[in-house]
Design an enzyme around this catalytic site. Sequence first.
Site, PDB file in Angstrom:
ATOM      1  N   TYR A   1     -15.222  -1.218  32.820  1.00 53.16           N
ATOM      2  CA  TYR A   1     -13.915  -1.847  32.599  1.00 53.16           C
ATOM      3  C   TYR A   1     -13.461  -2.673  33.799  1.00 53.16           C
ATOM      4  O   TYR A   1     -12.713  -3.640  33.633  1.00 53.16           O
ATOM      5  CB  TYR A   1     -12.875  -0.795  32.199  1.00 53.16           C
ATOM      6  CG  TYR A   1     -13.142  -0.253  30.813  1.00 53.16           C
ATOM      7  CD1 TYR A   1     -12.780  -0.984  29.685  1.00 53.16           C
ATOM      8  CD2 TYR A   1     -13.804   0.958  30.638  1.00 53.16           C
ATOM      9  CE1 TYR A   1     -13.066  -0.502  28.404  1.00 53.16           C
ATOM     10  CE2 TYR A   1     -14.091   1.436  29.378  1.00 53.16           C
ATOM     11  CZ  TYR A   1     -13.721   0.701  28.260  1.00 53.16           C
ATOM     12  OH  TYR A   1     -14.020   1.166  27.000  1.00 53.16           O
ATOM     13  N   HIS A   9      -5.210  -1.151  20.997  1.00 51.36           N
ATOM     14  CA  HIS A   9      -6.295  -0.432  21.668  1.00 51.36           C
ATOM     15  C   HIS A   9      -6.160  -0.429  23.186  1.00 51.36           C
ATOM     16  O   HIS A   9      -7.126  -0.172  23.899  1.00 51.36           O
ATOM     17  CB  HIS A   9      -7.644  -1.029  21.242  1.00 51.36           C
ATOM     18  CG  HIS A   9      -7.931  -0.845  19.786  1.00 51.36           C
ATOM     19  ND1 HIS A   9      -8.805  -1.644  19.072  1.00 51.36           N
ATOM     20  CD2 HIS A   9      -7.427   0.054  18.886  1.00 51.36           C
ATOM     21  CE1 HIS A   9      -8.835  -1.240  17.811  1.00 51.36           C
ATOM     22  NE2 HIS A   9      -8.017  -0.216  17.678  1.00 51.36           N
TER      23      HIS A   9
END
Length: 225
Positions: free
Chosen positions: A53, A104
């Site tokens: 990420y 999300h």
Amino acid sequence: MKNLVVLTGAGVSAESGIATFRDAGGLWEGHDIMEVASPEGYAANPALVLDFYNKRRAQLKDVDPNEAHFCIAGLERNFHVDVITQNVDDLHERAGSSNVIHLHGELKKARSSKNSNEILEWEDDINLGDLSKDGSQLRPHIVWFGEEVPAMEQAIEIVSKADVLLIVGTSMQVYPAAGLKDFAPSHAPIYFVDPAPSLESAGRLNVIKEKAGKGVQMVADLLSF
């Protein structure tokens, strides 16, 4: 002013150069999805997940909103527009959309590993040893497989008040997000923009077989009449 609700997915950001969620092999940027998008994957290898990420977050500094993002933002001139997105980037906001719900999560936020309500703005890398106020490791503010979608109830309420529903850049195959269209009022026309649609036009459903940028502009032109 009529309420226009726009549901967006990875196809919108793909035209900015952001990789779609998975390729034909079920991988995301070369990783098995469950390794980088599940609580189990994070527990097994937090360093790998944080690095994954971190790279996605860093990529945001090198990409810009595209025609679809700007066109969606421009619809606010004639409608009250709510964007409900499955994307975790900030391109809708950077294009000028005022009301964006991220189903999300968001790359540019971090949160406590223990308390999902403890959320921080976060621009750079999250490293092992970066702690939240409660002493737990900070993790990406991303909804992983098997986790609850906190914004779902708010999204359902917004869709239930739509006068027009526009779906773009998503196959509408991932639940619970895929079920949102079923909450649109019976009077609301639905426009579905997809270059390879899984649905056909029928009744109030209008399918536009185009990529996001061109397709959203076509819908904008239709709605201007």
